[in-house]
Design a protein around this motif. Structure first.
Motif, PDB file in Angstrom:
ATOM      1  N   LEU A 146      27.766  47.283  35.966  1.00  0.00           N
ATOM      2  CA  LEU A 146      27.523  47.312  37.557  1.00  0.00           C
ATOM      3  C   LEU A 146      28.361  48.276  37.924  1.00  0.00           C
ATOM      4  O   LEU A 146      27.814  48.261  38.863  1.00  0.00           O
ATOM      5  N   ASN A 147      29.314  48.543  37.569  1.00  0.00           N
ATOM      6  CA  ASN A 147      30.839  49.451  38.234  1.00  0.00           C
ATOM      7  C   ASN A 147      31.497  50.153  37.759  1.00  0.00           C
ATOM      8  O   ASN A 147      32.618  49.482  37.268  1.00  0.00           O
ATOM      9  N   PRO A 148      31.158  51.513  37.039  1.00  0.00           N
ATOM     10  CA  PRO A 148      31.300  52.512  36.349  1.00  0.00           C
ATOM     11  C   PRO A 148      33.581  52.899  36.877  1.00  0.00           C
ATOM     12  O   PRO A 148      33.776  52.884  36.032  1.00  0.00           O
ATOM     13  N   GLN A 149      33.359  51.869  38.151  1.00  0.00           N
ATOM     14  CA  GLN A 149      35.206  52.860  38.655  1.00  0.00           C
ATOM     15  C   GLN A 149      35.977  50.973  38.776  1.00  0.00           C
ATOM     16  O   GLN A 149      37.144  51.698  38.805  1.00  0.00           O
ATOM     17  N   THR A 150      35.760  50.285  39.006  1.00  0.00           N
ATOM     18  CA  THR A 150      36.335  49.535  38.564  1.00  0.00           C
ATOM     19  C   THR A 150      37.330  49.624  37.627  1.00  0.00           C
ATOM     20  O   THR A 150      37.065  49.115  36.194  1.00  0.00           O
ATOM     21  N   ARG A 151      38.630  48.764  38.272  1.00  0.00           N
ATOM     22  CA  ARG A 151      39.599  48.666  37.219  1.00  0.00           C
ATOM     23  C   ARG A 151      39.357  47.060  36.543  1.00  0.00           C
ATOM     24  O   ARG A 151      39.298  46.563  37.186  1.00  0.00           O
ATOM     25  N   LEU A 152      39.972  47.114  35.293  1.00  0.00           N
ATOM     26  CA  LEU A 152      39.926  46.437  34.866  1.00  0.00           C
ATOM     27  C   LEU A 152      40.798  45.575  33.717  1.00  0.00           C
ATOM     28  O   LEU A 152      41.620  46.758  32.987  1.00  0.00           O
ATOM     29  N   VAL A 153      41.535  44.706  33.973  1.00  0.00           N
ATOM     30  CA  VAL A 153      42.681  43.595  33.568  1.00  0.00           C
ATOM     31  C   VAL A 153      42.432  42.762  32.349  1.00  0.00           C
ATOM     32  O   VAL A 153      41.445  41.588  33.435  1.00  0.00           O
ATOM     33  N   VAL A 154      42.514  42.875  31.289  1.00  0.00           N
ATOM     34  CA  VAL A 154      41.578  42.052  30.740  1.00  0.00           C
ATOM     35  C   VAL A 154      43.242  41.578  30.071  1.00  0.00           C
ATOM     36  O   VAL A 154      43.597  41.718  28.951  1.00  0.00           O
ATOM     37  N   SER A 197      39.560  50.468  25.772  1.00  0.00           N
ATOM     38  CA  SER A 197      40.116  51.435  26.508  1.00  0.00           C
ATOM     39  C   SER A 197      39.457  52.564  26.279  1.00  0.00           C
ATOM     40  O   SER A 197      39.285  53.368  27.063  1.00  0.00           O
ATOM     41  N   GLN A 198      38.837  52.994  24.704  1.00  0.00           N
ATOM     42  CA  GLN A 198      38.537  54.435  25.098  1.00  0.00           C
ATOM     43  C   GLN A 198      37.053  54.491  24.928  1.00  0.00           C
ATOM     44  O   GLN A 198      36.440  55.255  25.864  1.00  0.00           O
ATOM     45  N   GLN A 199      36.039  53.433  25.420  1.00  0.00           N
ATOM     46  CA  GLN A 199      34.933  53.433  25.569  1.00  0.00           C
ATOM     47  C   GLN A 199      34.408  53.123  27.507  1.00  0.00           C
ATOM     48  O   GLN A 199      33.693  53.658  28.204  1.00  0.00           O
ATOM     49  N   LEU A 200      34.818  51.789  27.674  1.00  0.00           N
ATOM     50  CA  LEU A 200      35.463  52.198  29.091  1.00  0.00           C
ATOM     51  C   LEU A 200      35.864  52.617  30.425  1.00  0.00           C
ATOM     52  O   LEU A 200      35.071  52.995  30.890  1.00  0.00           O
ATOM     53  N   GLY A 201      37.205  53.448  29.425  1.00  0.00           N
ATOM     54  CA  GLY A 201      37.773  53.282  30.770  1.00  0.00           C
ATOM     55  C   GLY A 201      38.207  52.868  31.905  1.00  0.00           C
ATOM     56  O   GLY A 201      38.156  51.868  32.537  1.00  0.00           O
ATOM     57  N   ASN A 202      39.228  52.956  32.427  1.00  0.00           N
ATOM     58  CA  ASN A 202      39.994  52.342  33.495  1.00  0.00           C
ATOM     59  C   ASN A 202      39.726  51.319  32.671  1.00  0.00           C
ATOM     60  O   ASN A 202      40.349  49.774  33.935  1.00  0.00           O
ATOM     61  N   PHE A 203      40.829  50.560  32.179  1.00  0.00           N
ATOM     62  CA  PHE A 203      41.065  49.388  31.258  1.00  0.00           C
ATOM     63  C   PHE A 203      41.864  48.798  30.583  1.00  0.00           C
ATOM     64  O   PHE A 203      43.105  50.209  30.055  1.00  0.00           O
ATOM     65  N   ILE A 204      42.437  48.244  30.976  1.00  0.00           N
ATOM     66  CA  ILE A 204      43.662  47.470  30.057  1.00  0.00           C
ATOM     67  C   ILE A 204      43.683  46.141  29.519  1.00  0.00           C
ATOM     68  O   ILE A 204      43.287  45.315  30.475  1.00  0.00           O
ATOM     69  N   ALA A 205      44.570  45.993  28.420  1.00  0.00           N
ATOM     70  CA  ALA A 205      44.357  44.548  28.317  1.00  0.00           C
ATOM     71  C   ALA A 205      46.059  43.964  28.576  1.00  0.00           C
ATOM     72  O   ALA A 205      47.203  44.406  27.331  1.00  0.00           O
ATOM     73  N   TYR A 206      46.470  42.857  28.241  1.00  0.00           N
ATOM     74  CA  TYR A 206      47.641  42.565  28.339  1.00  0.00           C
ATOM     75  C   TYR A 206      47.576  41.129  27.130  1.00  0.00           C
ATOM     76  O   TYR A 206      46.312  39.895  27.845  1.00  0.00           O
ATOM     77  N   GLU A 207      48.258  41.059  26.171  1.00  0.00           N
ATOM     78  CA  GLU A 207      48.981  38.990  26.060  1.00  0.00           C
ATOM     79  C   GLU A 207      49.739  38.319  26.877  1.00  0.00           C
ATOM     80  O   GLU A 207      50.314  38.486  26.610  1.00  0.00           O
TER      81      GLU A 207
END
Length: 669
Positions: free
Chosen positions: A94-102, A114-124
């Motif tokens: 829906l939004n290619p620009q939104t920053r994703l913090v997962v 991260s490679q596929q979606l871009g602007n993506f970061i994940a934390y445990e």
């Protein structure tokens, strides 16, 4: 203009704390929760939200209702990692620009997303606070310790002693070198920035100085041992010392639980068998004619193993052995059958409980200056691994009786009743205790138990709820109470603004984030001197890298940032907010140049002015050729004082002056 709308998917404990952390940035917050909770962990949470939507975050119509197209970032923090991945995929469509913090612990999947979606970061969120727990437990001056591009950096909070090399010999600004930087002096509040200390003040005894330095990875190991007991140490003979150590080990063994009292019984039985064997050997040698000590010993052993019939099995009268000795032999055989049978039972039980697995034996429990970890769940394991990397002596305590033998094989582990386990873990001589079980009430119980045994012991307590953290902080003021989700939420909130949070630590009850910036053309850091970044936003630059050039640790304030640069700083959430909106502190100071001693001073002074102030070299040379004069370029106070200090070195006399009287009152110096 940057969007100011943020979406939080999932309002569990972590999601609520993320809302609380984002609220400090003054942004619009929208949240989606599948079922409206009956009560909130964070009081008045609804009042912090601009909109609360009840529905499934994976549904496109729900995301559209949250206006995902207008959201700058989405914090996806539900407790289900599979659901989090689905939400991330749905938002990206829906939004290619939104920053994703997962929220996710699946390292490989996170890398692929991260490679596929871009602007993506994940934390445990389990791993993020583990570093804070480990650092808090060190019980030394170290309040932070982390790795940056292969370099180990340590944050130290130290009270100056009269014999310290800095005491009465170094001014505060002189602590800043190519390998270290001053952060605070006498607990200067970090929420006001890192530069609330007097530039020219001399370091004196009793001062509390906080600084970051380039450190050896294992330098934490060289800490003074905590004494076992007060009083003077006296020299003792070697034999007496060995005897005392043996007695201490026996008493610890006797007080230990072993999960079953039968082990103590086995010890008693073993001692009785040895005594009976010795008595029988002496009697047989004394009263049996022509026997030797060896024969007497073997005969006694045979009787203890139930071999009375082997020695006295004939019906004929044995006149050579007195009747009372034969009766004693019968009693000896019966006693041996009983006591040796107990030993057989214990040996059989030990073999069966081991399940015939030949595993590496765990190391012994440390005697002193060690760290006790109560609770070996995921958090406890992460903390134990970090402390072992720091070369600290650690012992684990868990209530689980069947601990996996392959779990942390190099860690001594004690199981069973918590009170007996703490005694067995040598609590009185420990350096600190970390309480990180998943049960908050158990954490409270253990904390109060430890506090009653040793009120001076460093105590670190894990909590989840905000209310309990506040109550514990007031009840146990000397303990360090770390909320799992509070710490994690600050990282998630910081990452939502596009920054990469590399690490974190706590100092003066503030969370300091090690934050990485990639400078882009037109952003709030582009074309600024590091001095303007540091003093304007209240951060401490600790690494700078330009394109493919080698990184520079503890960079000087004179570097001009440009597109493509990489910058790592120490920052609070308030500093991150200021950087995001470009809200720099105003400059209140000028530098007045009075006199240059020589022509060389004039030349070098112009170069220094241009470099430190950032003005053009033409303006600097015009000033130096028309002295006395005022550099008509506003500066920050530390920047101006550093300029005056540098000019003095080349024999140029200068001083700082406020732009107006208000600046004098605003100054903390």
């Amino acid at each position: 203009m940057k969007l100011n709308r943020f979406l939080v998917c999932g309002l569990g404990s972590l999601g609520q704390h993320c809302v609380l952390a984002l609220q400090q940035f003054g942004v619009k917050i929208v949240a989606i929760e599948q079922v409206a909770p009956q009560s909130w962990e964070v009081p008045n949470l609804v009042n912090l939200l601009d909109d609360l939507i009840i529905g499934d975050c994976r549904e496109n119509n729900v995301l559209a209702q949250a206006q995902i197209q207008a959201c700058r970032a989405a914090l996806i923090v539900t407790s289900n990692e599979g659901v989090n991945a689905e939400i991330a995929l749905a938002i990206r469509q829906l939004n290619p620009q939104t920053r994703l913090v997962v929220r996710s612990a699946k390292t490989n999947l996170n890398r692929l997303l991260s490679q596929q979606l871009g602007n993506f970061i994940a934390y445990e969120p389990i791993e993020l606070p583990a570093h804070s727990f480990a650092i808090a437990a060190l019980g030394t001056d170290t309040v932070g310790f982390f790795n940056l591009d292969g370099y180990w950096l340590r944050v130290v909070r130290q009270r100056m002693s009269p014999d310290h090399p800095w005491c009465n010999a170094r001014r505060l600004h002189e602590i800043n070198t190519r390998s270290q930087k001053l952060l605070a002096h006498n607990g200067s509040a970090t929420d006001l920035g890192f530069y609330q200390w007097p530039f020219e003040e001399l370091v004196t005894a009793g001062d509390v100085v906080t600084y970051i330095e380039l450190a050896d990875r294992f330098s934490l190991h060289a800490t003074p041992d905590r004494p076992i007991a007060a009083g003077k140490k006296t020299k003792q003979p070697q034999i007496a010392r060995w005897a005392r150590q043996a007695a201490d080990r026996f008493m610890r063994f006797w007080r230990s639980n072993f999960q079953q009292q039968v082990h103590r019984v086995a010890l008693i039985c073993c001692l009785i068998v040895i005594v009976l064997l010795a008595i029988a050997t002496v009697l047989f040698h004394q009263y049996h004619p022509n026997t030797t000590w060896v024969s007497a010993f073997y005969a006694s052993a045979i009787l203890l193993l139930g071999g009375y019939g082997d020695l006295f099995g004939d019906f004929e009268q044995i006149s050579m052995i007195p009747w009372w000795l034969q009766t004693f032999a019968l009693v000896l055989s019966l006693a041996g059958t009983a006591f040796v049978g107990v030993l057989y039972a214990v040996l059989t039980e030990s073999l069966l409980s081991s399940k015939f697995q030949f595993v590496k034996q765990r190391p012994p429990v440390p005697q002193q200056n060690h760290i006790i970890i109560v609770g070996l769940g995921r958090v406890g394991q992460q903390v134990a691994l970090l402390l072992q990397q720091f070369k600290q002596a650690v012992v684990g305590v868990t209530l689980q009786p069947d601990i996996n033998s392959t779990l942390l094989p190099d860690l001594p582990i004690i199981t069973g009743n918590i009170a007996q386990s703490l005694a067995q873990a040598n609590l009185p001589t420990a350096k600190s205790v970390i309480i990180v079980t998943d049960d908050e009430m158990l954490n409270l119980e253990v904390a109060l138990m430890v506090q009653s045994i040793d009120p001076q012991l460093d105590l670190i307590i894990r909590t989840s709820g905000q209310r309990l953290s506040q109550h514990l902080t007031k009840t146990l003021p000397t303990a360090r109470v770390l909320g799992m989700h509070t710490v994690s939420a600050e990282v998630f909130a910081g990452a939502a603004f596009g920054e990469n949070i590399l690490n974190l630590f706590h100092s003066d009850r503030q969370t300091i984030l090690v934050t990485e910036y990639a400078i882009e053309s037109g952003d709030t850091l582009d074309r600024l001197l590091l001095a303007e970044v540091a003093y304007g936003y209240g951060v401490v630059p600790i690494l700078h890298q330009r394109n493919s050039h080698p990184e520079t640790l503890m960079p000087t304030d004179d570097i001009l940032l440009a597109n493509g640069d990489r910058l790592v700083v120490l920052a609070t959430t308030e500093s991150l907010r200021r950087i995001d909106i470009g809200d720099r502190h105003p400059k209140f100071w000028y530098v007045e140049v009075e006199l240059a001693m020589t022509a060389e001073s004039t030349f070098e002074g112009a170069n220094i002015i241009g470099r430190i102030s950032g003005c053009s070299l033409r303006i600097a040379r015009d000033l130096m050729e028309n002295l006395p004069g005022i550099l008509n370029v506003p500066l920050y106070q530390h920047q101006a004082q550093r300029l005056v200090y540098a000019l003095e070195k080349v024999r140029v006399k200068a001083k700082i002056r406020p732009i107006d009287p208000i600046a004098q009152r605003l100054s903390l110096i």
